[in-house]
Write a protein that holds these residues in place. Structure first.
Motif, PDB file in Angstrom:
ATOM      1  N   LEU A  44     132.959  58.200 116.644  1.00 16.81           N
ATOM      2  CA  LEU A  44     133.605  59.509 116.566  1.00 16.81           C
ATOM      3  C   LEU A  44     132.879  60.533 117.425  1.00 16.81           C
ATOM      4  N   ASN A  45     131.557  60.481 117.407  1.00 13.91           N
ATOM      5  CA  ASN A  45     130.760  61.419 118.195  1.00 13.91           C
ATOM      6  C   ASN A  45     131.043  61.249 119.690  1.00 13.91           C
ATOM      7  N   LEU A  46     131.025  60.017 120.174  1.00 10.11           N
ATOM      8  CA  LEU A  46     131.295  59.764 121.587  1.00 10.11           C
ATOM      9  C   LEU A  46     132.741  60.107 121.931  1.00 10.11           C
ATOM     10  N   ARG A  47     133.641  59.813 121.008  1.00 16.41           N
ATOM     11  CA  ARG A  47     135.054  60.136 121.244  1.00 16.41           C
ATOM     12  C   ARG A  47     135.238  61.651 121.372  1.00 16.41           C
ATOM     13  N   ALA A  48     134.546  62.409 120.517  1.00 16.60           N
ATOM     14  CA  ALA A  48     134.659  63.869 120.566  1.00 16.60           C
ATOM     15  C   ALA A  48     134.187  64.413 121.908  1.00 16.60           C
ATOM     16  N   MET A  49     133.058  63.910 122.409  1.00 16.84           N
ATOM     17  CA  MET A  49     132.539  64.428 123.670  1.00 16.84           C
ATOM     18  C   MET A  49     133.409  63.998 124.855  1.00 16.84           C
ATOM     19  N   ALA A  60     138.664  67.518 120.106  1.00 18.93           N
ATOM     20  CA  ALA A  60     137.236  67.183 120.038  1.00 18.93           C
ATOM     21  C   ALA A  60     136.606  67.767 118.783  1.00 18.93           C
ATOM     22  N   ALA A  61     136.956  69.028 118.479  1.00 21.14           N
ATOM     23  CA  ALA A  61     136.394  69.688 117.297  1.00 21.14           C
ATOM     24  C   ALA A  61     136.801  68.961 116.026  1.00 21.14           C
ATOM     25  N   ALA A  62     138.064  68.578 115.918  1.00 21.23           N
ATOM     26  CA  ALA A  62     138.535  67.877 114.725  1.00 21.23           C
ATOM     27  C   ALA A  62     137.843  66.527 114.569  1.00 21.23           C
ATOM     28  N   THR A  63     137.653  65.827 115.689  1.00 15.08           N
ATOM     29  CA  THR A  63     137.005  64.523 115.643  1.00 15.08           C
ATOM     30  C   THR A  63     135.553  64.640 115.191  1.00 15.08           C
ATOM     31  N   LEU A  64     134.844  65.631 115.729  1.00 10.36           N
ATOM     32  CA  LEU A  64     133.431  65.767 115.360  1.00 10.36           C
ATOM     33  C   LEU A  64     133.265  66.274 113.932  1.00 10.36           C
ATOM     34  N   ARG A  65     134.193  67.086 113.471  1.00  8.19           N
ATOM     35  CA  ARG A  65     134.132  67.506 112.056  1.00  8.19           C
ATOM     36  C   ARG A  65     134.178  66.300 111.137  1.00  8.19           C
ATOM     37  N   GLU A  66     135.008  65.336 111.483  1.00  3.66           N
ATOM     38  CA  GLU A  66     135.103  64.114 110.681  1.00  3.66           C
ATOM     39  C   GLU A  66     133.776  63.360 110.696  1.00  3.66           C
ATOM     40  N   ALA A  67     133.137  63.303 111.867  1.00  4.44           N
ATOM     41  CA  ALA A  67     131.849  62.616 111.958  1.00  4.44           C
ATOM     42  C   ALA A  67     130.780  63.343 111.152  1.00  4.44           C
ATOM     43  N   ALA A  81     128.465  69.496 118.302  1.00  7.46           N
ATOM     44  CA  ALA A  81     129.391  70.436 117.661  1.00  7.46           C
ATOM     45  C   ALA A  81     129.208  71.834 118.243  1.00  7.46           C
ATOM     46  N   ALA A  82     127.947  72.201 118.527  1.00  2.02           N
ATOM     47  CA  ALA A  82     127.682  73.507 119.136  1.00  2.02           C
ATOM     48  C   ALA A  82     128.307  73.593 120.524  1.00  2.02           C
ATOM     49  N   ARG A  83     128.206  72.513 121.288  1.00  2.00           N
ATOM     50  CA  ARG A  83     128.789  72.509 122.639  1.00  2.00           C
ATOM     51  C   ARG A  83     130.316  72.664 122.567  1.00  2.00           C
ATOM     52  N   ILE A  84     130.916  72.014 121.599  1.00  2.00           N
ATOM     53  CA  ILE A  84     132.369  72.134 121.434  1.00  2.00           C
ATOM     54  C   ILE A  84     132.736  73.550 121.010  1.00  2.00           C
ATOM     55  N   ASP A  85     131.971  74.130 120.084  1.00  2.00           N
ATOM     56  CA  ASP A  85     132.248  75.502 119.652  1.00  2.00           C
ATOM     57  C   ASP A  85     132.161  76.470 120.820  1.00  2.00           C
ATOM     58  N   LEU A  86     131.175  76.284 121.690  1.00  2.00           N
ATOM     59  CA  LEU A  86     131.065  77.161 122.858  1.00  2.00           C
ATOM     60  C   LEU A  86     132.282  77.029 123.761  1.00  2.00           C
ATOM     61  N   ALA A  87     132.717  75.787 123.961  1.00  3.32           N
ATOM     62  CA  ALA A  87     133.894  75.564 124.802  1.00  3.32           C
ATOM     63  C   ALA A  87     135.143  76.197 124.198  1.00  3.32           C
ATOM     64  N   LEU A  88     135.170  76.319 122.880  1.00  3.37           N
ATOM     65  CA  LEU A  88     136.319  76.908 122.184  1.00  3.37           C
ATOM     66  C   LEU A  88     136.135  78.404 121.955  1.00  3.37           C
ATOM     67  N   GLY A  89     135.112  78.984 122.581  1.00  3.07           N
ATOM     68  CA  GLY A  89     134.920  80.431 122.460  1.00  3.07           C
ATOM     69  C   GLY A  89     134.458  80.864 121.090  1.00  3.07           C
ATOM     70  N   ASN A  90     133.629  80.058 120.441  1.00  3.73           N
ATOM     71  CA  ASN A  90     133.142  80.366 119.099  1.00  3.73           C
ATOM     72  C   ASN A  90     131.611  80.368 119.105  1.00  3.73           C
ATOM     73  N   PRO A  91     130.983  81.409 119.655  1.00  2.00           N
ATOM     74  CA  PRO A  91     129.515  81.413 119.756  1.00  2.00           C
ATOM     75  C   PRO A  91     128.819  81.444 118.406  1.00  2.00           C
ATOM     76  N   LYS A  92     129.432  82.078 117.420  1.00  2.00           N
ATOM     77  CA  LYS A  92     128.797  82.121 116.096  1.00  2.00           C
ATOM     78  C   LYS A  92     128.719  80.718 115.497  1.00  2.00           C
ATOM     79  N   GLY A  93     129.794  79.949 115.599  1.00  3.37           N
ATOM     80  CA  GLY A  93     129.771  78.571 115.126  1.00  3.37           C
ATOM     81  C   GLY A  93     128.799  77.721 115.913  1.00  3.37           C
ATOM     82  N   ALA A  94     128.733  77.967 117.219  1.00  2.31           N
ATOM     83  CA  ALA A  94     127.808  77.206 118.068  1.00  2.31           C
ATOM     84  C   ALA A  94     126.368  77.446 117.648  1.00  2.31           C
TER      85      ALA A  94
END
Length: 511
Positions: A44-49, A60-67, A81-94
């Motif tokens: 799941l981790n590799l699939r998300a990235m 990607a975010a949904a897949t990594l949440r499951e992992a 997960a932080a890298r995905i949050d940054l890509a989704l414009g969510n710095p607080k989550g990152a």
């Protein structure tokens, strides 16, 4: 080969495909593995990235949440997960995920380094600096940590101490191409026998990795350009960009189609409200081509006490993806507001200077009809040249070809003409040549457009103390000058493909 060995072999192949940039192949391999062994967290981790690399951030975010449900304290998965949050414009989550990783592996210097890198990208410099100090205490020889600290100091305008960090990075790893390149740029002019020049030339010809050779070539080209040797610089820029294009593949045809679709979708756009009133009244978007003066323009605005200069926010790019997936406008507005700096409510105006938001003016107006736009423009050939001279390996994917840069300029020009026709009261234009040629008049016009009183601090942007992460972080700390106006003339032969492509968009001499 046993079944277990076969599964492990397939997983290693998927990881290798991801590492060499074959992300679709890696994703397909992960999907096959899931059918065979179920949804393990490693797969799941590799699939998300892989999904993230393919610009499929929400999946990607949904897949990594499951992992993460299975291994919530995994340092590696929290970093991803932080890298995905940054890509989704969510710095607080990152930042939250980065700090979870740092706590989970508090003695692992490599994890602390990655967490520091992510916190820097979130804009939290105090936390990033503390993390990198902890990293250096645990592994003093980690060259990348010294380079990261130097980069953060440079973002904050401390060039002298940044140079010391870059020297340390090279002492621990003489092949650190980025430290080599940034130190050379800080030093300015180098003699042929200079140690750094020798190191850069060696990296450019013998570096093991393509990105490192390209990085060194860009630095060498910059040094030749500063010395006034445009012919030698042009040849080096060409070599650097040819390598950069190999590192950062980009589906340019798909991007061009997307611009056509955007224009079609907003062909009948009508103003939904007055600028400076209602939803988004305090938002100011600086848009245009990269290297068109957006950083300097924002630095000027940052001198005003009523303006929070938020830098390049990537939230709107993620929101565009979410909008295409059917998210409600209210949820999209909330997503953007949550991505703003925590103290934005203390200011009348907040700027977002991601230049490529020129693609999204229609969407932004739909969500925030009170928002205003500053369209930063510059002579098209100076824009093309400046993009081509910039090492954008970690950023803009289309900037390694003169013809492509020119095509992006054309697309930007077409879209901005449309937005200005439909939203004439919401958009003002600032020419780079006017900004550097007559700063008082340009600053006055900006304050009038934004409905704020003029402030003398806006006339000395080089004195403003703030963090700048963009490619212009050194230039905005210089006194305003006109040395970069008409730089293209020294590179006219190099720019032939762009000149042919741009045609009538190139202004006549004297205009």
């Amino acid at each position: 080969m046993t079944t277990a060995q076969n599964i492990q072999f397939q997983f290693q192949q998927a990881r290798q495909a991801y590492a060499r940039g074959a992300w679709a192949e890696a994703l397909a391999a992960c999907d096959r593995l899931q059918r065979q062994v179920g949804r393990s967290e490693e797969v799941l981790n590799l699939r998300a990235m892989s999904l993230l690399a393919l610009d499929r951030g929400p999946e990607a975010a949904a897949t990594l949440r499951e992992a993460l449900k299975r291994k919530p304290n995994s340092a590696g998965m929290n970093l991803n997960a932080a890298r995905i949050d940054l890509a989704l414009g969510n710095p607080k989550g990152a930042k939250r995920h980065a700090m979870t990783a740092a706590r989970a592996a508090s003695n692992d210097a490599r994890v602390l380094y990655q967490a520091a890198l992510l916190c820097r990208q979130c804009g939290d410099y105090p936390t990033a600096l503390r993390l990198v100090d902890r990293c250096q205490a645990r592994e003093p020889g980690l060259s990348d940590a010294w380079y990261l600290k130097g980069s953060m100091l440079l973002d904050q305008g401390d060039a002298d101490n940044a140079a010391i960090q870059f020297e340390q990075a090279l002492a621990h790893n003489p092949a650190n191409a980025r430290a080599m390149a940034d130190l050379a740029r800080l030093r300015g002019e180098l003699d042929k026998d200079d140690r750094l020049m020798v190191m850069l030339e060696g990296m450019a010809t013998r570096g093991r990795e393509t990105w490192a050779r390209s990085c060194a070539l860009f630095a060498l080209a910059d040094l030749r350009a500063r010395a006034g040797d445009a012919e030698a610089a042009a040849a080096l820029y060409q070599r650097a960009n040819e390598l950069g294009n190999q590192v950062r593949p980009f589906n340019f045809d798909a991007w061009l189609r997307q611009q056509d679709e955007t224009l079609s979708a907003y062909m009948d756009l009508v103003p939904q409200g007055a600028p400076g009133h209602g939803n988004g009244a305090g938002l100011v978007f600086l848009v245009g081509m990269p290297r068109s003066g957006t950083s300097l323009c924002e630095q000027v605005l940052a001198g005003h006490p009523d303006v929070l200069a938020a830098g390049e926010l990537h939230a709107m790019a993620a929101i565009e993806t979410l909008a295409a997936r059917g998210n409600t406008d209210e949820s999209l507005r909330r997503h953007y507001i949550e991505a703003l700096p925590a103290d934005h409510g203390r200011y009348r105006l907040t700027t977002d200077k991601l230049p490529m938001n020129f693609e999204r003016v229609g969407l932004i107006h739909r969500l925030f009809p009170g928002a205003r736009f500053i369209h930063c423009t510059r002579h098209p050939l100076d824009v093309v040249l400046s993009c081509y001279q910039q090492d954008f390996q970690a950023g803009v994917k289309w900037a390694f070809s003169l013809d492509r840069i020119a095509q992006v300029y054309q697309a930007q020009d077409r879209l901005m003409k449309h937005w200005k026709e439909k939203l004439p009261e919401h958009i003002t234009e600032v020419r780079y040549e006017d900004l550097v040629g007559d700063l008082p008049a340009t600053a006055s016009a900006l304050t009038t457009f934004l409905g704020i009183e003029p402030d003398d601090a806006m006339l000395a942007p080089e004195a403003i103390d703030r963090t700048v992460q963009t490619a212009s972080r050194l230039q905005v700390r210089e006194a305003v000058h006109t040395r970069s106006v008409d730089k293209w003339r020294a590179y006219e032969d190099l720019l032939a493909p762009a000149i042919e492509r741009l045609g009538d968009l190139i202004p006549a001499p004297g205009k």
